[in-house]
Design a protein around this motif. Sequence first.
Motif, mmCIF file in Angstrom:
data_model
loop_
_atom_site.group_PDB
_atom_site.id
_atom_site.type_symbol
_atom_site.label_atom_id
_atom_site.label_comp_id
_atom_site.label_asym_id
_atom_site.label_seq_id
_atom_site.Cartn_x
_atom_site.Cartn_y
_atom_site.Cartn_z
ATOM 1 N N HIS B 102 22.042 43.781 38.815
ATOM 2 C CA HIS B 102 21.213 43.994 40.097
ATOM 3 C C HIS B 102 22.175 43.203 41.133
ATOM 4 O O HIS B 102 22.340 43.786 42.357
ATOM 5 C CB HIS B 102 20.112 43.012 40.127
ATOM 6 C CG HIS B 102 19.225 43.281 38.806
ATOM 7 N ND1 HIS B 102 18.660 42.421 37.887
ATOM 8 C CD2 HIS B 102 18.818 44.566 38.413
ATOM 9 C CE1 HIS B 102 18.002 43.068 37.022
ATOM 10 N NE2 HIS B 102 17.939 44.259 37.154
ATOM 11 N N VAL B 103 22.892 42.243 41.056
ATOM 12 C CA VAL B 103 23.742 41.649 41.961
ATOM 13 C C VAL B 103 24.733 42.620 42.249
ATOM 14 O O VAL B 103 25.056 42.773 43.474
ATOM 15 C CB VAL B 103 24.334 40.410 41.466
ATOM 16 C CG1 VAL B 103 25.344 39.820 42.565
ATOM 17 C CG2 VAL B 103 23.350 39.406 41.038
ATOM 18 N N THR B 133 30.182 41.028 37.263
ATOM 19 C CA THR B 133 29.829 41.385 38.374
ATOM 20 C C THR B 133 30.730 42.285 39.087
ATOM 21 O O THR B 133 30.496 43.229 39.719
ATOM 22 C CB THR B 133 29.261 40.263 39.324
ATOM 23 O OG1 THR B 133 28.005 39.807 38.747
ATOM 24 C CG2 THR B 133 28.566 40.785 40.590
ATOM 25 N N GLY B 134 31.995 41.774 39.224
ATOM 26 C CA GLY B 134 33.203 42.419 39.813
ATOM 27 C C GLY B 134 33.351 43.963 39.383
ATOM 28 O O GLY B 134 33.344 44.855 40.068
ATOM 29 N N GLN B 135 33.392 43.825 38.073
ATOM 30 C CA GLN B 135 33.970 45.451 37.454
ATOM 31 C C GLN B 135 32.576 46.061 37.818
ATOM 32 O O GLN B 135 33.029 47.396 37.924
ATOM 33 C CB GLN B 135 33.738 45.024 35.723
ATOM 34 C CG GLN B 135 34.836 44.158 35.244
ATOM 35 C CD GLN B 135 34.560 42.806 35.058
ATOM 36 O OE1 GLN B 135 34.106 42.293 36.414
ATOM 37 N NE2 GLN B 135 34.791 42.106 34.147
ATOM 38 N N MET B 136 31.558 45.816 37.720
ATOM 39 C CA MET B 136 30.409 46.633 37.905
ATOM 40 C C MET B 136 30.156 46.920 39.331
ATOM 41 O O MET B 136 29.832 48.086 39.728
ATOM 42 C CB MET B 136 28.849 46.217 37.484
ATOM 43 C CG MET B 136 28.841 46.116 35.842
ATOM 44 S SD MET B 136 27.503 45.982 35.264
ATOM 45 C CE MET B 136 27.062 44.132 35.616
ATOM 46 N N THR B 137 30.481 46.110 40.059
ATOM 47 C CA THR B 137 30.255 46.363 41.872
ATOM 48 C C THR B 137 31.631 47.405 42.165
ATOM 49 O O THR B 137 31.086 48.453 42.859
ATOM 50 C CB THR B 137 30.752 45.139 42.545
ATOM 51 O OG1 THR B 137 29.672 44.098 42.248
ATOM 52 C CG2 THR B 137 30.674 45.404 43.918
ATOM 53 N N ALA B 138 32.517 47.182 41.391
ATOM 54 C CA ALA B 138 33.755 48.325 41.593
ATOM 55 C C ALA B 138 33.265 49.704 41.161
ATOM 56 O O ALA B 138 33.476 50.571 41.762
ATOM 57 C CB ALA B 138 35.033 47.901 41.068
ATOM 58 N N ALA B 139 32.844 49.752 40.073
ATOM 59 C CA ALA B 139 32.246 50.856 39.454
ATOM 60 C C ALA B 139 31.376 51.660 40.193
ATOM 61 O O ALA B 139 31.378 53.021 40.641
ATOM 62 C CB ALA B 139 31.683 50.795 37.988
#
Lengths: 315, 255
Positions: B102-103, B133-139
């Motif tokens: 979510h974040v 969170t970093g990895q998912m935001t980038a994705a």
Amino acid sequence: SSTLVVAEHTNDALTPITLNTVTAATKVGGDVSCLVAGTNCSKVVEELTKVPGVTKILVADNESFKGFLPEALTPLLVNAQKQFNFTHIAAGATAFGKSLLPRLAAKLDVSPISDIISIESEDTFVRTIYAGNAIATVKSKDAVKVFTVRGTAFEASPTSGGTAQSEEAPGVDVKNELSTWEGQSLSKSDRPELTSAETVISGGRGMKNGENFKMLYELADLMNAAVGASRAAVDAGYVPNDMQVGQTGKIVAPQLYIAVGISGAIQHLAGMKDSKVIAAINKDPEAPIFQVADVGLVADLFKAVPELTEALKKE
Amino acid sequence: MALRVLVGVKRVIDYAVKIRVKPDNMGVVTEGVKHSMNPFDEIAVEEAMRLKEKKIVKEIIAVSCGPKQNQETIRTALAMGADRGIHVEIGGKEYENLGPLHVSKIFAKLAEKEDINLIILGKQAIDGDNNQTGQMTAALLDWPQATFASEVTVEDNSLKVVREIDGGLETIHVKLPAVVTADLRLNEPRYATLPSIMQKAKKKKIDKMTPSDLGVDVTPTVETVRVEDPPVREAGQKVETVEDMVAKLKEAGVV
């Protein structure tokens, strides 16, 4: 159910945690497949075919996977998932797995579960939170469960007797224009690797400087042990970060853990309290490390460590 | 170059507080407990500040997702030098079940809205220890990711990043825009003094919004079944001499 394990390797050899991850995958129940992505990685494929419990190996041998960058591996994994519809996708909770699996999970629009220590059922996993100060059991309602595995929590699977078949992974020809890999500088050491060593000797702030770690290296060589450090010792610049044992460093669970000059901060204990036997040498009798140590010696480490080395030489 | 940077700042139970599991085994006690900015996020803010001091960065926006009290965390980032804040307000049950996915969706939306070129986050928060969170935001943004960074150099439209990996270090190059996650050795964060928090930071603006303003659905897919204390390890014996120690270790069969 069917689980895909993303194999971690160096192109020449499997990384040990892949075997722990295979064991975790077999606990899910159902088929276990592995994906090997790399450049000239046929040796690794051969190694994996012998691992019992693995039925199929998807191979992706391509220049794009140089450095195992997540920007290249993620589209490959998405392609494999489209074709095979795995119910679970797992990797070891290492720098490799921790970088890659969340990226994949976001692409699949699912919430990954990090660093699991146990599998209760197909959808329920156990993991530590707050630096190991609490243990959470969580249930995933996502269609695909993506998780990373704490190596010390699962036995390594055997490396012979298996008869897995290998085939080329779908959609191997991925392009990565986002990132490039320049190189690595790995700490060279003849000592065993920290997370798989039978014995680990760690030094803390009590070591006073990096030079004094020589004492621990000498003892380690005698015992065929790996050498670790507390975060305090890393923060003080005595040793490099890859030696750090603790919640923000490496999690170890050797047969014997010797803590030298380590007070035993919560975050350090989180990284080593599953060791079979813990020995501690510290001059402060009130140090929290003694609350978890099986054998505690209140002494000046600069006297005790050389004495210990001498005593073991005589054995 | 004049980068626009988003930094994520999470409000977590202070690292020095002893965690207590709630009697209903559904979480840990957070009421009346000291909270601070996640230590890895402090490193992220510091890195953004250093790039700003080198004139590589034009603006730093500090974002925090959570209840009202998260404004304090944003104020701390502003006191360290961030230019403005965004508070994505999420409270109650919704916050308890808020996960890294979510974040990440919130950060990705804000990055697009604010025309961000670089997102710097801590590699993990010390409460959930998820490291996602970093990895998912980038994705979600289709940006490259440079996780566990211990050195960041801005090059021509790309970053050279030294990363902490198992057994040593690795050097990669990522094109901008990108996501960087901060590891321990990236820098030594500056200390925001209380007067600085009160005065300087008070004048800076904090925008408020909700996940639905950004079109982000925060329905959880991971449910907490229970939270327990870890098994207690009994302390063993203290010994007087190195000889006794060796004898004990032999007895245990480990030397």
